[in-house]
Design a protein around this motif. Structure first.
Motif, PDB file in Angstrom:
ATOM      1  N   LEU A 150       0.845  -1.191   0.000  1.00  0.00           N
ATOM      2  CA  LEU A 150       0.000   0.000   0.000  1.00  0.00           C
ATOM      3  C   LEU A 150       0.878   1.238   0.000  1.00  0.00           C
ATOM      4  N   ARG A 151       0.310   2.318  -0.512  1.00  0.00           N
ATOM      5  CA  ARG A 151       1.015   3.605  -0.500  1.00  0.00           C
ATOM      6  C   ARG A 151       0.143   4.619   0.213  1.00  0.00           C
ATOM      7  N   ARG A 152       0.615   5.081   1.345  1.00  0.00           N
ATOM      8  CA  ARG A 152      -0.154   6.019   2.151  1.00  0.00           C
ATOM      9  C   ARG A 152       0.283   7.447   1.828  1.00  0.00           C
ATOM     10  N   PRO A 153      -0.641   8.384   1.674  1.00  0.00           N
ATOM     11  CA  PRO A 153      -0.245   9.772   1.390  1.00  0.00           C
ATOM     12  C   PRO A 153       0.463  10.411   2.573  1.00  0.00           C
ATOM     13  N   ASP A 154       1.321  11.356   2.286  1.00  0.00           N
ATOM     14  CA  ASP A 154       2.001  12.125   3.329  1.00  0.00           C
ATOM     15  C   ASP A 154       1.017  13.189   3.807  1.00  0.00           C
ATOM     16  N   ALA A 155       0.408  12.948   4.958  1.00  0.00           N
ATOM     17  CA  ALA A 155      -0.689  13.802   5.395  1.00  0.00           C
ATOM     18  C   ALA A 155      -0.480  14.273   6.825  1.00  0.00           C
ATOM     19  N   VAL A 156      -1.120  15.388   7.166  1.00  0.00           N
ATOM     20  CA  VAL A 156      -1.056  15.958   8.505  1.00  0.00           C
ATOM     21  C   VAL A 156      -2.476  16.095   9.035  1.00  0.00           C
ATOM     22  N   ARG A 157      -2.635  15.854  10.327  1.00  0.00           N
ATOM     23  CA  ARG A 157      -3.959  15.995  10.916  1.00  0.00           C
ATOM     24  C   ARG A 157      -4.341  17.458  10.981  1.00  0.00           C
ATOM     25  N   LEU A 158      -5.615  17.748  10.736  1.00  0.00           N
ATOM     26  CA  LEU A 158      -6.078  19.128  10.655  1.00  0.00           C
ATOM     27  C   LEU A 158      -5.745  19.928  11.906  1.00  0.00           C
ATOM     28  N   ASP A 159      -5.910  19.325  13.090  1.00  0.00           N
ATOM     29  CA  ASP A 159      -5.638  20.083  14.313  1.00  0.00           C
ATOM     30  C   ASP A 159      -4.150  20.277  14.569  1.00  0.00           C
ATOM     31  N   GLN A 160      -3.285  19.692  13.733  1.00  0.00           N
ATOM     32  CA  GLN A 160      -1.838  19.880  13.850  1.00  0.00           C
ATOM     33  C   GLN A 160      -1.258  20.660  12.682  1.00  0.00           C
ATOM     34  N   GLY A 203      -8.785  28.351  21.866  1.00  0.00           N
ATOM     35  CA  GLY A 203      -8.644  26.992  21.370  1.00  0.00           C
ATOM     36  C   GLY A 203      -9.955  26.266  21.210  1.00  0.00           C
ATOM     37  N   ALA A 204     -10.982  26.978  20.739  1.00  0.00           N
ATOM     38  CA  ALA A 204     -12.319  26.388  20.626  1.00  0.00           C
ATOM     39  C   ALA A 204     -12.481  25.503  19.407  1.00  0.00           C
ATOM     40  N   GLY A 205     -11.472  25.380  18.589  1.00  0.00           N
ATOM     41  CA  GLY A 205     -11.566  24.560  17.391  1.00  0.00           C
ATOM     42  C   GLY A 205     -10.545  25.009  16.371  1.00  0.00           C
ATOM     43  N   VAL A 206     -10.776  24.658  15.127  1.00  0.00           N
ATOM     44  CA  VAL A 206      -9.877  25.017  14.030  1.00  0.00           C
ATOM     45  C   VAL A 206     -10.699  25.664  12.926  1.00  0.00           C
ATOM     46  N   ALA A 207     -10.227  26.812  12.448  1.00  0.00           N
ATOM     47  CA  ALA A 207     -10.906  27.501  11.344  1.00  0.00           C
ATOM     48  C   ALA A 207     -10.362  26.981  10.025  1.00  0.00           C
ATOM     49  N   VAL A 217     -15.634  27.062  11.493  1.00  0.00           N
ATOM     50  CA  VAL A 217     -14.819  26.595  12.613  1.00  0.00           C
ATOM     51  C   VAL A 217     -15.329  25.224  13.013  1.00  0.00           C
ATOM     52  N   VAL A 218     -14.444  24.249  13.003  1.00  0.00           N
ATOM     53  CA  VAL A 218     -14.829  22.890  13.386  1.00  0.00           C
ATOM     54  C   VAL A 218     -14.299  22.604  14.782  1.00  0.00           C
ATOM     55  N   SER A 219     -14.977  21.742  15.500  1.00  0.00           N
ATOM     56  CA  SER A 219     -14.621  21.417  16.876  1.00  0.00           C
ATOM     57  C   SER A 219     -13.303  20.656  16.921  1.00  0.00           C
ATOM     58  N   PRO A 220     -12.658  20.604  18.103  1.00  0.00           N
ATOM     59  CA  PRO A 220     -11.432  19.816  18.234  1.00  0.00           C
ATOM     60  C   PRO A 220     -11.633  18.355  17.851  1.00  0.00           C
ATOM     61  N   ALA A 221     -12.793  17.781  18.182  1.00  0.00           N
ATOM     62  CA  ALA A 221     -13.050  16.377  17.838  1.00  0.00           C
ATOM     63  C   ALA A 221     -13.068  16.173  16.335  1.00  0.00           C
ATOM     64  N   VAL A 222     -13.667  17.108  15.615  1.00  0.00           N
ATOM     65  CA  VAL A 222     -13.714  17.007  14.157  1.00  0.00           C
ATOM     66  C   VAL A 222     -12.325  17.241  13.569  1.00  0.00           C
ATOM     67  N   ALA A 223     -11.642  18.272  14.047  1.00  0.00           N
ATOM     68  CA  ALA A 223     -10.313  18.593  13.525  1.00  0.00           C
ATOM     69  C   ALA A 223      -9.331  17.456  13.763  1.00  0.00           C
ATOM     70  N   GLY A 224      -9.510  16.719  14.852  1.00  0.00           N
ATOM     71  CA  GLY A 224      -8.622  15.602  15.151  1.00  0.00           C
ATOM     72  C   GLY A 224      -8.942  14.357  14.362  1.00  0.00           C
ATOM     73  N   SER A 225      -9.970  14.419  13.522  1.00  0.00           N
ATOM     74  CA  SER A 225     -10.391  13.255  12.748  1.00  0.00           C
ATOM     75  C   SER A 225     -10.167  13.421  11.250  1.00  0.00           C
ATOM     76  N   VAL A 226      -9.593  14.557  10.843  1.00  0.00           N
ATOM     77  CA  VAL A 226      -9.419  14.871   9.422  1.00  0.00           C
ATOM     78  C   VAL A 226      -7.930  15.008   9.101  1.00  0.00           C
TER      79      VAL A 226
END
Length: 234
Positions: A150-160, A203-207, A217-226
């Motif tokens: 498999l080839r996984r994309p080089d990706a970063v989590r939205l909240d990071q 720190g209420a979320g990520v814009a 603006v998405v919540s921390p839970a959403v940002a940590g899942s993308v």
């Protein structure tokens, strides 16, 4: 499905459980580097730590995991091969349920958990062919090839991701169906281009900025899942 070392010594129901363990151990490190601990594994599987300890001993004896008391659990090459085979099954089935049977992406995980142990290799290959040999599932997770590659994309989590980061959505965790439903409501899906905006105060979320020019603006839970793959041209 080919037999594993553990298959020759324990009942089939235990083999199914062993496959679930191996898949979970692999998935834990698929998008981050820290190996899973026994307590984390117990939490992910919803089992008592004592039950996990016993199964990990069996997996270790079968040559599928490496583990020392109180230490993290890692897969051996044989264990990783088995885990990738199960992930291939799980992700193909999820894709099949969404594309052919009209399931929502927040509904397929539990169904696939059951079906992945029931389908024959022949039927799985027929499903793969019917779907056009897909390379990723409805959540963006890579479907391993039949040989385990498999080839996984080089990706970063939205909240990071830093302010100004430009990318496209390449993976959305399916661990929380509520998060998937929120993303559905927002209309955020795979391959959508987004830009990371300035974080709200407190720190209420990520814009994030979207192609239409709107900012949400998405919540921390959403940002940590993308997860986003960098695409400066978006």
């Amino acid at each position: 499905m080919s037999s594993s070392p553990i298959a020759r010594t324990v009942p089939r129901t235990t083999v199914d459980a062993a496959d679930d363990y191996l898949k979970t151990i692999y998935s834990h490190t698929e998008w981050q580097p820290d190996p899973i601990t026994p307590n984390q594994l117990a939490t992910r599987l919803g089992l008592a730590p004592s039950s996990v300890t016993e199964m990990v001993k069996k997996l270790h004896a079968a040559g599928l995991v490496d583990h020392r008391p109180y230490g993290p659990i890692t897969l051996t090459p044989a264990g990783e091969q088995r885990a990738l085979a199960m992930l291939r099954r799980h992700r193909l089935i999820e894709t099949w349920l969404v594309r052919v049977h009209g399931y929502g992406w927040d509904e397929v995980h539990d169904e696939a958990e059951v079906l992945e142990h029931a389908l024959s290799d022949r039927l799985l290959d027929a499903i793969d062919a019917q779907l056009g040999r897909p390379q990723r599932d409805p959540h963006g997770d890579i479907i391993p090839a039949a040989d385990g590659s498999l080839r996984r994309p080089d990706a970063v989590r939205l909240d990071q991701a830093p302010f100004g980061f430009a990318g496209r959505v390449v993976r959305i965790s399916d661990r929380d169906p509520d998060v998937l439903r929120v993303l559905d409501q927002l209309g955020i899906e795979l391959d959508e281009p987004v830009w990371v905006g300035e974080s709200p105060e407190g720190g209420a979320g990520v814009a994030i900025l979207r192609r239409a020019g709107t900012e949400i603006v998405v919540s921390p839970a959403v940002a940590g899942s993308v997860w986003l793959e960098a695409r400066p041209e978006v």
